[in-house]
Design a protein around this motif. Structure first.
Motif, PDB file in Angstrom:
ATOM      1  N   GLY A  69      -6.127  -6.428  -3.028  1.00 41.01           N
ATOM      2  CA  GLY A  69      -4.700  -6.592  -3.269  1.00 41.01           C
ATOM      3  C   GLY A  69      -4.407  -7.949  -3.866  1.00 41.01           C
ATOM      4  O   GLY A  69      -5.177  -8.905  -3.696  1.00 41.01           O
ATOM      5  N   HIS A  87      -5.307   0.431   2.216  1.00 40.99           N
ATOM      6  CA  HIS A  87      -5.195   1.794   1.690  1.00 40.99           C
ATOM      7  C   HIS A  87      -6.074   1.952   0.442  1.00 40.99           C
ATOM      8  O   HIS A  87      -6.650   3.020   0.212  1.00 40.99           O
ATOM      9  N   GLY A  94      -4.119  -3.075  -5.449  1.00 38.38           N
ATOM     10  CA  GLY A  94      -2.686  -2.818  -5.342  1.00 38.38           C
ATOM     11  C   GLY A  94      -1.868  -4.062  -5.071  1.00 38.38           C
ATOM     12  O   GLY A  94      -2.388  -5.175  -4.935  1.00 38.38           O
ATOM     13  N   HIS A 122      -2.481   1.299  -5.719  1.00 37.48           N
ATOM     14  CA  HIS A 122      -1.640   1.685  -4.594  1.00 37.48           C
ATOM     15  C   HIS A 122      -0.550   0.644  -4.388  1.00 37.48           C
ATOM     16  O   HIS A 122      -0.765  -0.540  -4.617  1.00 37.48           O
ATOM     17  N   SER A 123       0.593   1.084  -3.929  1.00 35.40           N
ATOM     18  CA  SER A 123       1.622   0.151  -3.468  1.00 35.40           C
ATOM     19  C   SER A 123       2.198   0.741  -2.192  1.00 35.40           C
ATOM     20  O   SER A 123       3.109   1.567  -2.220  1.00 35.40           O
ATOM     21  N   ILE A 124       1.608   0.345  -1.064  1.00 37.75           N
ATOM     22  CA  ILE A 124       1.993   0.889   0.233  1.00 37.75           C
ATOM     23  C   ILE A 124       2.325  -0.289   1.143  1.00 37.75           C
ATOM     24  O   ILE A 124       1.708  -0.519   2.171  1.00 37.75           O
ATOM     25  N   THR A 125       3.290  -1.060   0.683  1.00 33.17           N
ATOM     26  CA  THR A 125       3.764  -2.259   1.367  1.00 33.17           C
ATOM     27  C   THR A 125       2.604  -3.129   1.851  1.00 33.17           C
ATOM     28  O   THR A 125       1.655  -3.359   1.118  1.00 33.17           O
ATOM     29  N   GLY A 172       0.743  -7.338  -0.019  1.00 34.97           N
ATOM     30  CA  GLY A 172      -0.305  -6.381  -0.389  1.00 34.97           C
ATOM     31  C   GLY A 172      -1.713  -6.921  -0.306  1.00 34.97           C
ATOM     32  O   GLY A 172      -2.671  -6.153  -0.202  1.00 34.97           O
ATOM     33  N   SER A 176       2.148  -4.990  -3.091  1.00 35.95           N
ATOM     34  CA  SER A 176       3.373  -4.496  -2.461  1.00 35.95           C
ATOM     35  C   SER A 176       4.564  -4.656  -3.397  1.00 35.95           C
ATOM     36  O   SER A 176       5.338  -3.729  -3.600  1.00 35.95           O
ATOM     37  N   THR A 233      -1.270  -2.185   1.694  1.00 37.20           N
ATOM     38  CA  THR A 233      -1.730  -1.769   0.369  1.00 37.20           C
ATOM     39  C   THR A 233      -3.231  -1.940   0.171  1.00 37.20           C
ATOM     40  O   THR A 233      -3.923  -1.012  -0.242  1.00 37.20           O
TER      41      THR A 233
END
Length: 411
Positions: free
Chosen positions: A184, A163, A102, A154-157, A347, A104, A160
């Motif tokens: 990331g 996650h 991923g 995923h992009s979960i800040t 990320g 961010s 990332t």
């Protein structure tokens, strides 16, 4: 709780720390930071770059295939690092493993370029959409490696990468696959990205006089001239986040493998209601919950060290420290972070922190920060907890353990 351990059979990263494990470890052993004062857009700021050698290799990769000419650096960083890490793990290309890498911010540079073209010309480039989607990284890595497993992004800040690891653990435990490539990639050194962090008033405004770090404890004024990022300095009076470019990837495999570098022994995650649109609570309840979940089978007394997220902001560092005190009480593990040295790589940062944890397990040595005084009663490094969190209060904690067959050896 994990049904069985999951092995990390290979790690690879590119950052200002280096591009090979021994080079990265040597960077951690010295007292110097890897940040430089440079011009990005129309202003000069502190930032963390890949080496010229790696940049040249990335450019060679870009030119190696016409399909890669128009890809963002964040994608090319991941492809380059993925090739290295699966080779280390002994995985064959064209085989069945999943990919979850991923970011961010994603294709930041390309997005800014295409948006400027739209402003100038009133129309968009043909490749603007397909080359700036957040799913780009995993898709292109899977294409390059010809993998036959699932492709997820995923992009979960800033959490990332961890996650992505959580998701891979779920896939492996479900029995749907035995191997996953996770991590990331981030290429955030663009004028607009820097401006966003400055608008939040969290970017470092340290003087350009700051040289590479010196050894020893000096006066606070002197130290603040020596270090652009004061991550884990709990007494700092200003925010000191510095951004960096990087990619960091890990190969995960089901069970305890003979070639395991470390074992994933516990996972935790949590999200808390926000007190502010960009902050977490004073005692970081999300971190408390994620750490407790990761430690369900181990207990707090079994943790030797914690690699903190510690972004170099006043509230970010203190709230995480408060959460650790809430969970561990007076029996604090060894606390460290790498952001004073390498900056915040969004990320990719969680996997860079995990790499530091694995290296400490391998080399049986604690890596301190210049600002936080740990107790000296720890000797062996058998377990390391790695934390990450991002905007939105989405915390992740990963518990690492030294493989049982390596408990009586020191790398």
């Amino acid at each position: 709780m994990l049904k069985e351990p999951i092995s990390i059979t290979a790690l690879s990263s590119i950052s200002s720390l280096g591009s090979e494990s021994d080079e990265v470890w040597k960077s951690y052993l010295n007292k110097e930071h890897c940040l430089s004062y440079q011009k990005i857009g129309k202003q000069e700021v502190w930032a963390s770059n890949l080496s010229n050698v790696v940049k040249k290799a990335i450019e060679t990769l870009r030119q190696s295939d016409t399909k890669y000419n128009d890809l963002d650096d964040s994608v090319l960083f991941a492809i380059y690092t993925a090739r290295k890490v699966i080779d280390k793990a002994g995985w064959e290309t064209d085989s069945n493993f999943g990919v979850n890498i991923g970011s961010s911010r994603g294709a930041t540079s390309l997005f800014e370029k295409y948006h400027q073209e739209f402003l100038d010309q009133g129309k968009s480039s043909t490749l603007a959409s397909p080359t700036t989607t957040l799913g780009n990284i995993s898709s292109w890595v899977a294409h390059d490696l010809k993998s036959k497993g699932p492709e997820i992004s995923h992009s979960i800040t800033c959490s990332t990468a961890l996650h992505g690891l959580l998701n891979a653990v779920a896939w492996i435990q479900s029995g749907l696959t035995d191997k996953f490539l996770v991590g990331g990639s981030e290429a955030p050194l663009t004028p607009f990205t820097i401006a966003q962090m400055q608008a939040l008033k969290i970017y470092s405004r340290m003087s350009s006089r700051a040289p590479a770090c010196r050894t020893g404890r000096q006066s606070r004024d002197a130290e603040e001239q020596n270090y652009p990022c004061l991550a884990m300095d709990l007494e700092k009076k200003q925010n000191t986040m510095v951004l960096g470019e990087a990619a960091a990837l890990a190969c995960l495999e089901k069970g305890e493998k003979p070639n395991a570098l470390a074992l994933v022994a516990g996972i935790g995650y949590a999200t808390e209601p926000l007190e502010h649109s960009v902050s977490i609570s004073t005692d970081a309840q999300c971190f408390q919950d994620s750490m407790k979940m990761a430690l369900k089978s181990a207990g707090t007394d079994q943790v030797d060290a914690i690699v903190m997220h510690a972004p170099g902001t006043i509230k970010g560092d203190v709230t995480e420290y408060n959460a650790i005190k809430k969970v561990f009480g007076n029996n604090l593990p060894f606390l460290t972070t790498n952001k004073w040295k390498v900056g915040h790589t969004f990320g990719a940062s969680g996997l860079l922190s995990l790499e530091l944890g694995v290296l400490m397990l391998q080399h049986q040595q604690y890596i301190p920060t210049p600002f936080f005084q740990n107790r000296d009663d720890k000797e062996m490094v058998d377990t390391v907890l790695v934390n990450a969190v991002g905007f939105g209060g989405n915390a992740v904690s990963i518990l690492l353990k030294r493989p049982s067959q390596k408990k009586h050896t020191i790398s």
